[in-house]
Design a protein around this motif. Structure first.
Motif, PDB file in Angstrom:
ATOM      1  N   GLU A   1       0.841  -1.198   0.000  1.00  0.00           N
ATOM      2  CA  GLU A   1       0.000   0.000   0.000  1.00  0.00           C
ATOM      3  C   GLU A   1       0.876   1.248   0.000  1.00  0.00           C
ATOM      4  O   GLU A   1       2.053   1.221   0.370  1.00  0.00           O
ATOM      5  CB  GLU A   1      -0.889   0.015   1.255  1.00  0.00           C
ATOM      6  N   ASN A   2       0.239   2.339  -0.419  1.00  0.00           N
ATOM      7  CA  ASN A   2       0.851   3.681  -0.339  1.00  0.00           C
ATOM      8  C   ASN A   2       2.149   3.781  -1.145  1.00  0.00           C
ATOM      9  O   ASN A   2       3.190   4.176  -0.639  1.00  0.00           O
ATOM     10  CB  ASN A   2       1.126   4.062   1.121  1.00  0.00           C
ATOM     11  N   PHE A   3       2.112   3.423  -2.396  1.00  0.00           N
ATOM     12  CA  PHE A   3       3.278   3.606  -3.248  1.00  0.00           C
ATOM     13  C   PHE A   3       2.829   4.230  -4.566  1.00  0.00           C
ATOM     14  O   PHE A   3       1.654   4.184  -4.943  1.00  0.00           O
ATOM     15  CB  PHE A   3       4.005   2.276  -3.505  1.00  0.00           C
TER      16      PHE A   3
ATOM     17  N   TYR B   1       4.181  10.142  -0.512  1.00  0.00           N
ATOM     18  CA  TYR B   1       3.898   8.782  -0.967  1.00  0.00           C
ATOM     19  C   TYR B   1       4.406   8.512  -2.375  1.00  0.00           C
ATOM     20  O   TYR B   1       4.029   7.514  -2.996  1.00  0.00           O
ATOM     21  CB  TYR B   1       2.390   8.516  -0.913  1.00  0.00           C
ATOM     22  N   SER B   2       5.246   9.397  -2.886  1.00  0.00           N
ATOM     23  CA  SER B   2       5.816   9.181  -4.215  1.00  0.00           C
ATOM     24  C   SER B   2       6.819   8.027  -4.144  1.00  0.00           C
ATOM     25  O   SER B   2       7.504   7.820  -3.140  1.00  0.00           O
ATOM     26  CB  SER B   2       6.492  10.445  -4.717  1.00  0.00           C
ATOM     27  N   GLY B   3       6.898   7.280  -5.244  1.00  0.00           N
ATOM     28  CA  GLY B   3       7.807   6.133  -5.278  1.00  0.00           C
ATOM     29  C   GLY B   3       7.418   5.113  -4.221  1.00  0.00           C
ATOM     30  O   GLY B   3       6.251   4.738  -4.079  1.00  0.00           O
ATOM     31  N   PHE B   4       8.391   4.693  -3.429  1.00  0.00           N
ATOM     32  CA  PHE B   4       8.153   3.715  -2.379  1.00  0.00           C
ATOM     33  C   PHE B   4       8.474   4.278  -0.997  1.00  0.00           C
ATOM     34  O   PHE B   4       8.718   3.524  -0.053  1.00  0.00           O
ATOM     35  CB  PHE B   4       9.008   2.458  -2.622  1.00  0.00           C
ATOM     36  N   ASN B   5       8.456   5.644  -0.889  1.00  0.00           N
ATOM     37  CA  ASN B   5       8.844   6.253   0.375  1.00  0.00           C
ATOM     38  C   ASN B   5       7.876   5.904   1.511  1.00  0.00           C
ATOM     39  O   ASN B   5       8.287   5.707   2.657  1.00  0.00           O
ATOM     40  CB  ASN B   5       8.949   7.772   0.220  1.00  0.00           C
ATOM     41  N   GLY B   6       6.554   5.876   1.208  1.00  0.00           N
ATOM     42  CA  GLY B   6       5.574   5.606   2.270  1.00  0.00           C
ATOM     43  C   GLY B   6       4.963   4.223   2.177  1.00  0.00           C
ATOM     44  O   GLY B   6       3.830   4.017   2.640  1.00  0.00           O
ATOM     45  N   THR B   7       5.674   3.325   1.564  1.00  0.00           N
ATOM     46  CA  THR B   7       5.105   1.994   1.330  1.00  0.00           C
ATOM     47  C   THR B   7       4.851   1.251   2.638  1.00  0.00           C
ATOM     48  O   THR B   7       5.680   1.276   3.545  1.00  0.00           O
ATOM     49  CB  THR B   7       6.042   1.157   0.450  1.00  0.00           C
ATOM     50  N   GLU B   8       3.701   0.586   2.700  1.00  0.00           N
ATOM     51  CA  GLU B   8       3.379  -0.333   3.795  1.00  0.00           C
ATOM     52  C   GLU B   8       3.162  -1.716   3.178  1.00  0.00           C
ATOM     53  O   GLU B   8       2.298  -1.884   2.315  1.00  0.00           O
ATOM     54  CB  GLU B   8       2.123   0.107   4.550  1.00  0.00           C
ATOM     55  N   THR B   9       3.932  -2.683   3.606  1.00  0.00           N
ATOM     56  CA  THR B   9       3.860  -4.054   3.077  1.00  0.00           C
ATOM     57  C   THR B   9       3.332  -4.985   4.157  1.00  0.00           C
ATOM     58  O   THR B   9       3.851  -4.996   5.279  1.00  0.00           O
ATOM     59  CB  THR B   9       5.247  -4.541   2.607  1.00  0.00           C
ATOM     60  N   THR B  10       2.292  -5.734   3.775  1.00  0.00           N
ATOM     61  CA  THR B  10       1.692  -6.696   4.710  1.00  0.00           C
ATOM     62  C   THR B  10       1.743  -8.090   4.097  1.00  0.00           C
ATOM     63  O   THR B  10       1.285  -8.299   2.975  1.00  0.00           O
ATOM     64  CB  THR B  10       0.234  -6.331   5.023  1.00  0.00           C
TER      65      THR B  10
ATOM     66  N   LEU C   1       6.219  -1.124   8.057  1.00  0.00           N
ATOM     67  CA  LEU C   1       6.028   0.309   7.808  1.00  0.00           C
ATOM     68  C   LEU C   1       7.367   0.888   7.359  1.00  0.00           C
ATOM     69  O   LEU C   1       8.298   1.039   8.160  1.00  0.00           O
ATOM     70  CB  LEU C   1       5.527   1.005   9.075  1.00  0.00           C
ATOM     71  N   ARG C   2       7.484   1.191   6.089  1.00  0.00           N
ATOM     72  CA  ARG C   2       8.786   1.610   5.548  1.00  0.00           C
ATOM     73  C   ARG C   2       9.203   2.969   6.104  1.00  0.00           C
ATOM     74  O   ARG C   2      10.382   3.227   6.347  1.00  0.00           O
ATOM     75  CB  ARG C   2       8.715   1.644   4.022  1.00  0.00           C
ATOM     76  N   GLU C   3       8.219   3.844   6.329  1.00  0.00           N
ATOM     77  CA  GLU C   3       8.561   5.211   6.737  1.00  0.00           C
ATOM     78  C   GLU C   3       9.278   5.214   8.076  1.00  0.00           C
ATOM     79  O   GLU C   3      10.244   5.964   8.275  1.00  0.00           O
ATOM     80  CB  GLU C   3       7.283   6.053   6.809  1.00  0.00           C
TER      81      GLU C   3
END
Length: 435
Positions: free
Chosen positions: A97-99, A105-114, A296-298
């Motif tokens: 989510e959020n990519f 949220y541009s690119g993969f800066n705010g990516t959340e992976t589940t 949570l990548r951030e």
């Protein structure tokens, strides 16, 4: 990112493995894999030149494609039973989510992976119902396999009885032809000596021609009987000779309810019961639970996630299949009652036929055949001495020949009645020993 993602996947799988096992309410053991099935080879070499009943039964068992097919169907049912015992597979879900958005949220800066694993729970007893149905289907195939072998044995015994009767009729025809030839010779000598009119010689020659024609017909029937038996074995080269008796040991007394046909009908009734239980299980609710890990990548933090999903039975509760299964049970019960009634009648008729054939054989093989043989001997002596006519001798020969033919027919009828009773008395133990 790749290292973190791999760690998330590994953690989710470890957490879900315990959940997948513990979440299954049905604690029945999983059916293990069956032994590898090796299709039996069908015997193809020529039949023995001299064949007994025991050899014929053994050759049929080794050569019959129907037996091979029935045995393979049993193994297929075993495979379906193994498959029925397997649990539902878990599902692996990966949500990103959020990519590829805007701003933070541009690119993969705010990516959340589940990463999560979901497991469907068998609270409704589907697995147990599947296994019960597969076990009933396996029992049906085992009974059908036993019935195939019993029916094959019945065919072999009937054709062997036919072959033995044809063999004995051929021996009788040869004896009649030899006797007619001797009578013709004696009649010719009496005519030449002036003790018989020429008409008697012509009558003796006509009787010889009839006996010769009957011998040729008996030879053809005997060969056809051996060819019919060979065709049952899948070969066109018949045995040269059938030897021994076509009689069997007295078959055991069996209750109609214990016969293979009735047990097969009862096993099919068990399938209908299992199908009803399965239809009811399919209408119950089986929730699915899931557990996973979110990255949570951030912030670089991780957190567990859990899920629960339950189907809503608003429309489909499998009610149509439940109603159909109830009707199938009624139909199976009716078929079972019909098979039981028919089997009882078949056993009673076969026993009556066997008793009648035994009485005929006892009467014919005793005084009847002895009296006919003695009458023929006296008629031959009297004719040679010129004290009786040719017609009287021919009548005595015909009476003796008819008595012999009736005895052969009675023995065949007795063998066929015995074979029918043996088919009805086929034991389940024979089915188990043949697998």
């Amino acid at each position: 990112m790749h290292a973190n993602f791999a760690a998330v996947v590994a953690a989710a799988l470890v957490a879900a493995s315990a959940t997948s096992v513990a979440a299954q309410v049905d604690d029945q053991p999983i059916v293990g894999p069956p032994a590898p099935f090796v299709p039996p080879s069908v015997r193809t070499e020529p039949l023995p030149p001299v064949l007994t009943l025991a050899q014929a039964l053994e050759e049929a068992e080794a050569r019959s494609p129907a037996v091979v097919a029935a045995r393979a169907e049993v193994e297929a049912a075993r495979g379906r039973l193994q498959q029925a015992g397997l649990r539902f597979n878990p599902s692996l879900n990966v949500d990103v989510e959020n990519f590829a958005g805007t701003g933070p949220y541009s690119g993969f800066n705010g990516t959340e992976t589940t990463v999560s694993v979901n497991q469907r729970l068998d609270l409704g007893g589907r697995r147990r119902a599947r296994m019960t149905l597969a076990e009933a289907q396996l029992a049906v195939q085992e009974y059908r396999f036993a019935i195939t072998r019993a029916d094959l044995g019945l065919q072999v015994r009937h054709l062997f009885a036919l072959g033995v009767a044809a063999r004995d009729n051929l021996a009788l025809a040869r004896e009649n032809e030899a006797r007619a030839r001797e009578v013709s010779r004696v009649a010719r000598a009496l005519v030449d000596a002036g003790k018989e009119p020429p008409l008697r010689g012509l009558r003796a020659n006509a009787a010889l021609a009839q006996a010769t024609a009957a011998l040729r017909a008996a030879e053809a029937e005997e060969e056809a009987a051996r060819r019919s038996l060979a065709a049952l074995f899948g070969t066109d080269i018949p045995p040269a000779e059938l030897v021994g008796s076509d009689l069997l040991p007295p078959p055991p007394i069996v209750s109609a309810s214990q016969t293979l046909d009735v047990r097969l009908a009862e096993a099919e009734r068990a399938i209908a019961d299992a199908q009803l239980r399965q239809a009811r299980a399919e209408g119950r609710l089986d929730p699915s639970v899931g557990v996973g890990v979110r990255q949570l990548r951030e912030t670089g933090d991780r957190a567990l996630v859990a899920s629960l999903s339950v189907p809503l039975p608003l429309f489909d509760r499998n009610q149509g299949n439940v109603a159909a299964a109830r009707s199938d049970i009624q139909a199976a019960e009716a078929r079972r009652n019909s098979v039981l009634t028919n089997t009882q009648a078949a056993i009673a008729n076969a026993r009556a036929a066997l008793d009648a054939a035994d009485a005929r054989v006892a009467a014919l093989a005793g005084s009847a055949i002895n009296q006919a043989r003695e009458a023929l001997r006296l008629a031959e002596l009297s004719y040679r001495a010129g004290k009786s006519s040719l017609i009287e001798l021919l009548d005595a020969q015909q009476a003796y020949s008819e008595t012999q033919a009736e005895l052969i027919a009675a023995r065949r009828a007795r063998a066929e009645a015995q074979a029918t009773l043996e088919r009805q008395a086929a034991a389940v133990g024979d089915m188990e020993a043949a697998q």
